[in-house]
Design a protein around this motif. Structure first.
Motif, short mmCIF file in Angstrom:
data_model
loop_
_atom_site.label_atom_id
_atom_site.label_comp_id
_atom_site.label_asym_id
_atom_site.label_seq_id
_atom_site.Cartn_x
_atom_site.Cartn_y
_atom_site.Cartn_z
N PRO A 1 0.84 -1.05 -0.02
CA PRO A 1 -0.07 0.05 0.01
C PRO A 1 0.83 1.10 -0.04
O PRO A 1 2.07 1.45 0.18
CB PRO A 1 -0.76 -0.22 1.30
N GLU A 2 0.23 2.36 -0.45
CA GLU A 2 1.00 3.57 -0.46
C GLU A 2 1.20 3.93 1.04
O GLU A 2 0.89 3.65 2.00
CB GLU A 2 0.18 4.89 -0.92
N GLY A 3 2.70 4.64 1.25
CA GLY A 3 3.08 4.99 2.44
C GLY A 3 4.05 4.02 3.02
O GLY A 3 4.41 4.22 4.11
N ARG A 4 4.39 2.75 2.27
CA ARG A 4 5.22 2.02 2.67
C ARG A 4 6.53 1.59 2.03
O ARG A 4 6.17 1.73 0.59
CB ARG A 4 4.39 0.67 3.08
N VAL A 5 7.55 1.36 2.31
CA VAL A 5 8.70 1.49 1.47
C VAL A 5 9.26 0.04 1.95
O VAL A 5 9.42 -0.49 3.12
CB VAL A 5 9.81 2.43 1.82
N SER A 6 9.89 -0.68 0.77
CA SER A 6 10.69 -2.03 1.19
C SER A 6 12.09 -1.81 0.64
O SER A 6 12.18 -1.36 -0.36
CB SER A 6 9.71 -3.30 0.38
N GLN A 7 12.83 -2.65 1.16
CA GLN A 7 14.24 -2.61 0.82
C GLN A 7 14.63 -4.18 0.89
O GLN A 7 14.71 -4.85 2.08
CB GLN A 7 15.09 -1.70 1.88
N ARG A 8 15.12 -4.73 -0.20
CA ARG A 8 15.80 -5.86 -0.07
C ARG A 8 17.21 -5.76 -0.24
O ARG A 8 17.93 -5.09 -0.89
CB ARG A 8 15.23 -6.56 -1.19
N VAL A 9 17.82 -6.73 0.52
CA VAL A 9 19.38 -6.84 0.72
C VAL A 9 19.65 -8.30 0.73
O VAL A 9 19.34 -9.13 1.39
CB VAL A 9 19.94 -6.17 2.19
N ASN A 10 20.74 -8.46 -0.32
CA ASN A 10 21.31 -9.83 -0.52
C ASN A 10 22.60 -10.04 0.67
O ASN A 10 23.41 -9.33 0.57
CB ASN A 10 21.96 -10.01 -1.81
N CYS A 11 22.30 -11.02 1.35
CA CYS A 11 23.34 -11.36 2.34
C CYS A 11 24.71 -12.25 1.52
O CYS A 11 24.02 -12.89 0.56
CB CYS A 11 23.04 -12.28 3.44
#
Length: 102
Positions: free
Chosen positions: A10-20
């Motif tokens: 939904p709007e107002g949410r931010v996702s960040q994916r990081v590779n280990c």
């Protein structure tokens, strides 16, 4: 699945994916997270009638050189004041020294 998050959030949410990877530590993982999270702010130039300019800043600029759990908590609180965050640590099983990492 982590790649689909930005499209379904939904709007107002931010996702960040990081590779280990096997060489990662607690500090390097969080450095990866915060170097990818960005925000913009307007900066007023000096002088009468001066215009403001927009600058983009990465959250890692708010981290100390020696990253600790406390500094991560503070940076997350600052980031969360701007948007609701979802952080995904992908390939978590590649971490070789879990005691040193978490």
């Amino acid at each position: 699945m982590a790649n689909l998050l930005p499209a379904i959030l939904p709007e107002g949410r931010v996702s960040q994916r990081v590779n280990c990877d096997g060489a990662d530590t607690f500090a390097s993982l969080w450095k990866k997270v915060f170097s990818e999270l960005r925000y913009t702010r307007k900066k007023q130039e000096i002088g009468f009638g001066a215009e403001s300019k927009t600058e983009t800043i990465t959250f890692d600029q708010h981290l100390p050189e020696n990253i600790t759990p406390s500094s991560v908590r503070q940076a997350l609180a600052f980031a969360a004041s701007m948007a609701k965050l979802i952080i995904v640590f992908d390939e978590f099983d590649r971490l070789t020294d879990k005691k040193r990492t978490f």
